[in-house]
Motif scaffolding. Structure first.
Motif, PDB file in Angstrom:
ATOM      1  N   LEU A 128      46.253  26.043  49.881  1.00  0.00           N
ATOM      2  CA  LEU A 128      46.217  26.949  51.032  1.00  0.00           C
ATOM      3  C   LEU A 128      44.803  27.044  51.597  1.00  0.00           C
ATOM      4  CD1 LEU A 128      47.541  29.120  52.861  1.00  0.00           C
ATOM      5  CD2 LEU A 128      47.008  30.794  51.068  1.00  0.00           C
ATOM      6  N   ALA A 129      43.806  27.105  50.700  1.00  0.00           N
ATOM      7  CA  ALA A 129      42.411  27.117  51.155  1.00  0.00           C
ATOM      8  C   ALA A 129      42.081  25.834  51.905  1.00  0.00           C
ATOM      9  CB  ALA A 129      41.470  27.287  49.952  1.00  0.00           C
ATOM     10  N   GLY A 130      42.624  24.704  51.444  1.00  0.00           N
ATOM     11  CA  GLY A 130      42.412  23.431  52.137  1.00  0.00           C
ATOM     12  C   GLY A 130      42.995  23.433  53.533  1.00  0.00           C
ATOM     13  N   PHE A 131      44.159  24.066  53.694  1.00  0.00           N
ATOM     14  CA  PHE A 131      44.776  24.202  55.017  1.00  0.00           C
ATOM     15  C   PHE A 131      43.850  24.940  55.980  1.00  0.00           C
ATOM     16  CE2 PHE A 131      47.042  27.386  57.625  1.00  0.00           C
ATOM     17  CZ  PHE A 131      47.672  26.554  58.543  1.00  0.00           C
ATOM     18  N   PHE A 132      43.296  26.051  55.518  1.00  0.00           N
ATOM     19  CA  PHE A 132      42.381  26.819  56.360  1.00  0.00           C
ATOM     20  C   PHE A 132      41.078  26.064  56.611  1.00  0.00           C
ATOM     21  CE2 PHE A 132      44.791  30.676  54.860  1.00  0.00           C
ATOM     22  CZ  PHE A 132      45.263  31.035  56.109  1.00  0.00           C
ATOM     23  N   GLN A 192      38.451  12.494  40.985  1.00  0.00           N
ATOM     24  CA  GLN A 192      37.803  11.307  41.567  1.00  0.00           C
ATOM     25  C   GLN A 192      38.835  10.306  42.068  1.00  0.00           C
ATOM     26  OE1 GLN A 192      34.811  12.741  42.117  1.00  0.00           O
ATOM     27  NE2 GLN A 192      34.024  10.667  41.905  1.00  0.00           N
ATOM     28  N   MET A 193      39.981  10.263  41.419  1.00  0.00           N
ATOM     29  CA  MET A 193      41.054   9.381  41.881  1.00  0.00           C
ATOM     30  C   MET A 193      41.498   9.780  43.290  1.00  0.00           C
ATOM     31  SD  MET A 193      44.804   8.786  40.173  1.00  0.00           S
ATOM     32  CE  MET A 193      45.379  10.418  40.696  1.00  0.00           C
ATOM     33  N   VAL A 194      41.667  11.088  43.513  1.00  0.00           N
ATOM     34  CA  VAL A 194      42.042  11.566  44.844  1.00  0.00           C
ATOM     35  C   VAL A 194      40.911  11.313  45.839  1.00  0.00           C
ATOM     36  CG1 VAL A 194      42.724  13.598  46.189  1.00  0.00           C
ATOM     37  CG2 VAL A 194      43.563  13.315  43.859  1.00  0.00           C
ATOM     38  N   ALA A 199      40.252  18.652  44.163  1.00  0.00           N
ATOM     39  CA  ALA A 199      41.313  17.737  44.575  1.00  0.00           C
ATOM     40  C   ALA A 199      42.412  18.483  45.311  1.00  0.00           C
ATOM     41  CB  ALA A 199      41.882  17.006  43.354  1.00  0.00           C
ATOM     42  N   PHE A 200      42.759  19.676  44.820  1.00  0.00           N
ATOM     43  CA  PHE A 200      43.784  20.478  45.485  1.00  0.00           C
ATOM     44  C   PHE A 200      43.306  20.933  46.865  1.00  0.00           C
ATOM     45  CE2 PHE A 200      44.680  21.173  40.919  1.00  0.00           C
ATOM     46  CZ  PHE A 200      46.003  20.755  40.892  1.00  0.00           C
ATOM     47  N   LEU A 201      42.030  21.302  46.953  1.00  0.00           N
ATOM     48  CA  LEU A 201      41.455  21.675  48.243  1.00  0.00           C
ATOM     49  C   LEU A 201      41.559  20.511  49.215  1.00  0.00           C
ATOM     50  CD1 LEU A 201      39.712  24.063  49.553  1.00  0.00           C
ATOM     51  CD2 LEU A 201      37.727  22.670  48.971  1.00  0.00           C
ATOM     52  N   GLY A 202      41.222  19.313  48.733  1.00  0.00           N
ATOM     53  CA  GLY A 202      41.279  18.118  49.581  1.00  0.00           C
ATOM     54  C   GLY A 202      42.690  17.733  49.964  1.00  0.00           C
ATOM     55  N   ILE A 203      43.628  17.861  49.032  1.00  0.00           N
ATOM     56  CA  ILE A 203      45.029  17.539  49.344  1.00  0.00           C
ATOM     57  C   ILE A 203      45.543  18.456  50.447  1.00  0.00           C
ATOM     58  CG2 ILE A 203      47.383  17.631  48.429  1.00  0.00           C
ATOM     59  CD1 ILE A 203      46.219  16.658  45.741  1.00  0.00           C
ATOM     60  N   GLY A 204      45.225  19.747  50.332  1.00  0.00           N
ATOM     61  CA  GLY A 204      45.633  20.682  51.367  1.00  0.00           C
ATOM     62  C   GLY A 204      45.017  20.360  52.711  1.00  0.00           C
ATOM     63  N   PHE A 252      35.225  16.785  50.777  1.00  0.00           N
ATOM     64  CA  PHE A 252      35.939  17.988  50.358  1.00  0.00           C
ATOM     65  C   PHE A 252      36.433  17.874  48.915  1.00  0.00           C
ATOM     66  CE2 PHE A 252      37.584  19.352  54.862  1.00  0.00           C
ATOM     67  CZ  PHE A 252      36.267  19.457  55.277  1.00  0.00           C
ATOM     68  N   ILE A 253      36.563  16.639  48.432  1.00  0.00           N
ATOM     69  CA  ILE A 253      37.231  16.388  47.153  1.00  0.00           C
ATOM     70  C   ILE A 253      36.247  15.973  46.056  1.00  0.00           C
ATOM     71  CG2 ILE A 253      39.265  15.224  46.152  1.00  0.00           C
ATOM     72  CD1 ILE A 253      40.033  14.402  48.995  1.00  0.00           C
ATOM     73  N   SER A 254      34.998  15.827  46.385  1.00  0.00           N
ATOM     74  CA  SER A 254      34.025  15.303  45.428  1.00  0.00           C
ATOM     75  C   SER A 254      33.874  16.223  44.214  1.00  0.00           C
ATOM     76  CB  SER A 254      32.664  15.119  46.099  1.00  0.00           C
ATOM     77  OG  SER A 254      32.115  16.368  46.469  1.00  0.00           O
ATOM     78  N   TRP A 255      33.389  15.659  43.111  1.00  0.00           N
ATOM     79  CA  TRP A 255      33.193  16.466  41.900  1.00  0.00           C
ATOM     80  C   TRP A 255      32.128  17.536  42.113  1.00  0.00           C
ATOM     81  CZ3 TRP A 255      28.471  16.812  39.539  1.00  0.00           C
ATOM     82  CH2 TRP A 255      27.507  15.836  39.846  1.00  0.00           C
TER      83      TRP A 255
END
Length: 327
Positions: A236-240, A137-139, A78-83, A252-255
């Motif tokens: 930060l990884a999501g940004f890259f 999963q919410m994200v 979720a953090f990866l996807g948010i980024g 990107f956000i899946s379980w």
């Protein structure tokens, strides 16, 4: 008698130097990768290694709470996807400056981590795993609902982030070195956190939280701070990742992605920090190699990973230690 403390100190210093040797070798070899491409290594390997380093940042962030804190998060993607989505949306809206994007990414991940962590950390064990999965999963479903930004089809980016007008990602080599430098910075940061008093409390809370609480430390607060810091590094990884793929998707956000991050961490060696880096690189290289052999590569890859984790104590780092004569 005075010689005994000196010998003990020297022994500890020698042990610390040996611990730093493998990470130093890893980063040195990675720094030479663009040179290897110029000398004949397939050019396609550099983007693959760049992607591996991006996921190494995410795996390193997970290792902070999993390997050090003993918290098994099944919603870390979720953090990866948010980024990635924060980056993609800002670029789409004409805000491609990194100095604008990164604070938004880090703040969004920090807020999400603080809110969800305050809920998740009230639980332990399987309940913690299931709640982190639920928030992940919410994200995921929220990203699918963003119809203005591609929805389930994903969001294509037609430009990349810049830094003060400079395109850091103009070439494959500059992109690679930017990610490598960020990974090195994250590694040193996490290593400093683990070596600090805060890190020692976090590690002790993994073993016996009741005893740590009795000594006067707020275990929940320590774990929450670690959870938020871990999420920010994953952001930060999501940004890259958004800049690398030039595409952002709910996938990107899946379980399953969260499961892959756990596999990377365990594959390299849980709790060793540099093991997360090794695990991410090994995972993605093996995945790429098998995908070129057959379209049913997952049938081969999945059991191999499971068997390796089951029968290899300490992951790849553990194997390297035993090969070097360590315990």
């Amino acid at each position: 008698m005075s010689g005994a403390p000196a010998l003990a100190t020297e022994g500890r210093s020698g042990g610390e130097r040996r611990k730093l040797l493998l990470p130093a070798v890893i980063f040195l070899l990675l720094a030479l990768a663009p040179l290897a491409v110029h000398l004949g290594m397939p050019a396609s390997w550099l983007p693959l290694l760049t992607r591996a380093l991006i996921f190494a940042i995410a795996a390193l962030s997970l290792d902070l709470i999993l390997g050090v804190g003993g918290l098994v998060s099944f919603g870390h993607a979720a953090f990866l996807g948010i980024g990635a989505y924060a980056t993609g949306i800002m670029i789409t809206e004409g805000r491609s400056e990194t100095l604008l994007i990164l604070p938004v990414v880090l703040l969004a991940c920090a807020v999400f981590g603080a809110v969800t962590g305050a809920v998740c950390l009230r639980t332990r064990g399987v309940a913690f795993i299931m709640i982190t999965l639920a928030f992940g999963q919410m994200v995921y479903f929220l990203a699918q609902a963003l119809s203005a930004y591609g929805g389930d089809d994903g969001l294509t980016l037609y430009e990349r982030s810049t830094l003060l007008g400079i395109d850091l990602f103009a070439s494959r080599s500059s992109f690679f070195y930017t990610v490598l430098a960020s990974l090195a910075g994250c590694y040193l940061l996490v290593r400093a956190i683990v070596a600090s008093r805060f890190g020692r409390v976090l590690r002790a809370a993994r073993e016996n939280p009741t005893r740590v609480s009795v000594t006067g430390f707020d275990v929940d607060r320590v774990r929450l701070i670690a959870y938020v810091l871990s999420g920010m590094i994953a952001g930060l990884a999501g940004f890259f990742l958004a800049n690398h793929t030039e595409f952002v998707s709910p996938a990107f956000i899946s379980w399953q992605r969260s499961g892959e991050l756990i596999f990377m961490t365990v594959l390299g060696g849980v709790g060793s920090l540099h093991g997360a880096i090794i695990g991410a690189i090994a995972y993605l290289i093996a995945e790429d190699a098998l995908s070129h052999l057959t379209e049913h590569w997952r049938v081969i890859f999945g059991p191999q990973i499971v068997l390796f984790v089951l029968f290899t104590r300490g992951g790849i780092v553990g194997m390297l230690k035993r090969a070097g004569g360590g315990r």
